[in-house]
Design a protein around this motif. Structure first.
Motif, PDB file in Angstrom:
ATOM      1  N   ASP A   1       0.825  -1.215   0.000  1.00 54.76           N
ATOM      2  CA  ASP A   1       0.000   0.000   0.000  1.00 54.76           C
ATOM      3  C   ASP A   1       0.855   1.261   0.000  1.00 54.76           C
ATOM      4  OD1 ASP A   1      -2.252  -1.541   0.049  1.00 54.76           O
ATOM      5  OD2 ASP A   1      -2.635  -1.300   2.199  1.00 54.76           O
ATOM      6  N   GLN A   2       1.963   1.192   0.744  1.00 57.35           N
ATOM      7  CA  GLN A   2       2.813   2.387   0.871  1.00 57.35           C
ATOM      8  C   GLN A   2       3.964   2.353  -0.128  1.00 57.35           C
ATOM      9  OE1 GLN A   2       3.821   2.316   5.051  1.00 57.35           O
ATOM     10  NE2 GLN A   2       1.652   2.062   5.580  1.00 57.35           N
ATOM     11  N   ARG A   3       3.956   1.363  -0.964  1.00 61.20           N
ATOM     12  CA  ARG A   3       4.946   1.215  -2.034  1.00 61.20           C
ATOM     13  C   ARG A   3       6.366   1.366  -1.493  1.00 61.20           C
ATOM     14  NH1 ARG A   3       6.109   4.926  -7.137  1.00 61.20           N
ATOM     15  NH2 ARG A   3       7.103   3.344  -8.433  1.00 61.20           N
ATOM     16  N   ARG A   4       6.659   0.550  -0.484  1.00 67.71           N
ATOM     17  CA  ARG A   4       8.009   0.614   0.079  1.00 67.71           C
ATOM     18  C   ARG A   4       8.494  -0.786   0.430  1.00 67.71           C
ATOM     19  NH1 ARG A   4       7.458  -0.383   5.336  1.00 67.71           N
ATOM     20  NH2 ARG A   4       5.395   0.042   6.210  1.00 67.71           N
ATOM     21  N   GLU A   5       9.810  -0.933   0.358  1.00 63.65           N
ATOM     22  CA  GLU A   5      10.414  -2.215   0.718  1.00 63.65           C
ATOM     23  C   GLU A   5      10.304  -2.418   2.219  1.00 63.65           C
ATOM     24  OE1 GLU A   5      14.207  -2.374  -2.307  1.00 63.65           O
ATOM     25  OE2 GLU A   5      14.461  -1.373  -0.386  1.00 63.65           O
ATOM     26  N   VAL A   6      10.157  -3.669   2.621  1.00 62.45           N
ATOM     27  CA  VAL A   6      10.148  -3.965   4.053  1.00 62.45           C
ATOM     28  C   VAL A   6      11.278  -4.952   4.360  1.00 62.45           C
ATOM     29  CG1 VAL A   6       7.655  -3.564   4.266  1.00 62.45           C
ATOM     30  CG2 VAL A   6       8.487  -5.880   3.814  1.00 62.45           C
ATOM     31  N   THR A   7      11.681  -4.967   5.634  1.00 63.45           N
ATOM     32  CA  THR A   7      12.746  -5.882   6.069  1.00 63.45           C
ATOM     33  C   THR A   7      12.200  -7.315   6.095  1.00 63.45           C
ATOM     34  OG1 THR A   7      13.687  -4.131   7.402  1.00 63.45           O
ATOM     35  CG2 THR A   7      14.320  -6.373   8.001  1.00 63.45           C
ATOM     36  N   ALA A   8      13.032  -8.257   5.704  1.00 63.39           N
ATOM     37  CA  ALA A   8      12.595  -9.660   5.681  1.00 63.39           C
ATOM     38  C   ALA A   8      12.059 -10.073   7.049  1.00 63.39           C
ATOM     39  CB  ALA A   8      13.759 -10.551   5.273  1.00 63.39           C
ATOM     40  N   ILE A   9      11.009 -10.871   7.030  1.00 64.79           N
ATOM     41  CA  ILE A   9      10.414 -11.332   8.300  1.00 64.79           C
ATOM     42  C   ILE A   9      11.423 -12.174   9.072  1.00 64.79           C
ATOM     43  CG2 ILE A   9       8.533 -12.700   9.316  1.00 64.79           C
ATOM     44  CD1 ILE A   9       6.855 -12.009   6.803  1.00 64.79           C
TER      45      ILE A   9
END
Ligand code: 0L1
Ligand code: MG
Length: 259
Positions: free
Chosen positions: A17-25
């Motif tokens: 939704d925020q079009r951003r990369e996230v850190t791997a779980i």
């Protein structure tokens, strides 16, 4: 501590939704099992369906030996295709994507349900209406497109969009194992392969997916699109990039990235 599947599903959807990369779980929890990863994937799908999306099909990933070796695994991964991910023209709107890549796919359009266990390649051909060419746009939500196997499963196997070709062929009117595909980016060939690159037989890959779903009380449904996996490397899809997958017997499928 048990993994909170809903929490991590929301975490991934926030990235979209925020079009951003996230850190791997897996960088944030002690251990993420394959079962937990599929449970997060299921919770993610539930969130998407809760927003009014519907299911258009399912997909396999990591079905080529090359991709499996890259990831150090020896089994494919499975994911879902929400209807909102299916493109009906050749333009891919990049404004909602993070760092998309594209790859050629063999797409099975099912005429009948397929329920495991015990599904074999021949059953897949019997249940298939047509086979069409496609291009999948994958867009890992993780930083630098970098993840472990459970991470990518939780992230619905990087699925983002899929373009499906207009020309279909009966599943027994072509030898899917020897059917060739050439993938081109801006007129340059980046990879060539035959269907056999998908674990020996694309139909056997679809059978694996049906059998996997059967273990969870689910099935592939008539009318669905099923992606058998990419036989060549994925390539970046940027503004103005023109990607073409040319399949023997199926004609070309072309997409253009557009901001
Ligand atoms: O469709 C795919 O083969 C994607 C599998 C996940 C790995 C990746 O994102 O490359
Ligand atoms: Mg794929």
């Amino acid at each position: 501590m048990p993994i909170d599947h809903s929490f991590w599903a929301r975490y991934l959807l926030d990235g979209v939704d925020q079009r951003r990369e996230v850190t791997a779980i897996t960088a944030q929890v002690d251990e993420l099992s394959i079962d937990d990863a599929y449970a997060i994937q299921a919770a993610l799908l539930e969130l998407q369906l809760g927003r009014g999306d519907t299911l258009a099909g399912a997909k396999l990933g990591l079905t080529s030996a090359a991709k499996q070796q890259q990831m150090g695994v020896n089994e494919p991964v499975y994911g879902w295709l929400p209807a909102s991910s299916v493109l009906w023209d050749g333009y891919v709107d990049l404004s909602g994507l993070i760092h998309p890549r594209c790859e050629p796919e063999i797409v099975f359009v099912l005429a009948e349900d397929l329920a495991g266990p015990g599904v074999r390649a021949g059953d897949v051909l019997d249940a298939t209406d047509t086979v069409v060419g496609g291009i999948e746009i994958i867009d890992s939500r993780y930083e630098a497109f970098s993840f472990t196997l459970p991470d990518v499963i939780a992230d619905n196997t990087s699925a983002a969009r899929v373009a499906v070709g207009a020309v279909g062929i009966g599943p027994r009117d072509v030898d899917l194992k020897t059917m060739g595909c050439e993938f081109e980016i801006d007129g340059e060939v980046t990879g060539t392969a035959t269907g056999a690159a998908l674990l020996g037989d694309p139909a056997a890959c679809v059978a694996m997916l049906a059998n996997h779903l059967g273990k969870h009380g689910q099935k592939l449904r008539a009318g669905w699109l099923v992606l058998a996996g990419a036989a060549t490397d994925a390539q970046p899809l940027n503004d103005g990039t023109v990607a073409t997958a040319r399949y023997d017997h199926l004609g070309p499928v072309t997409i253009t990235g557009k901001v």
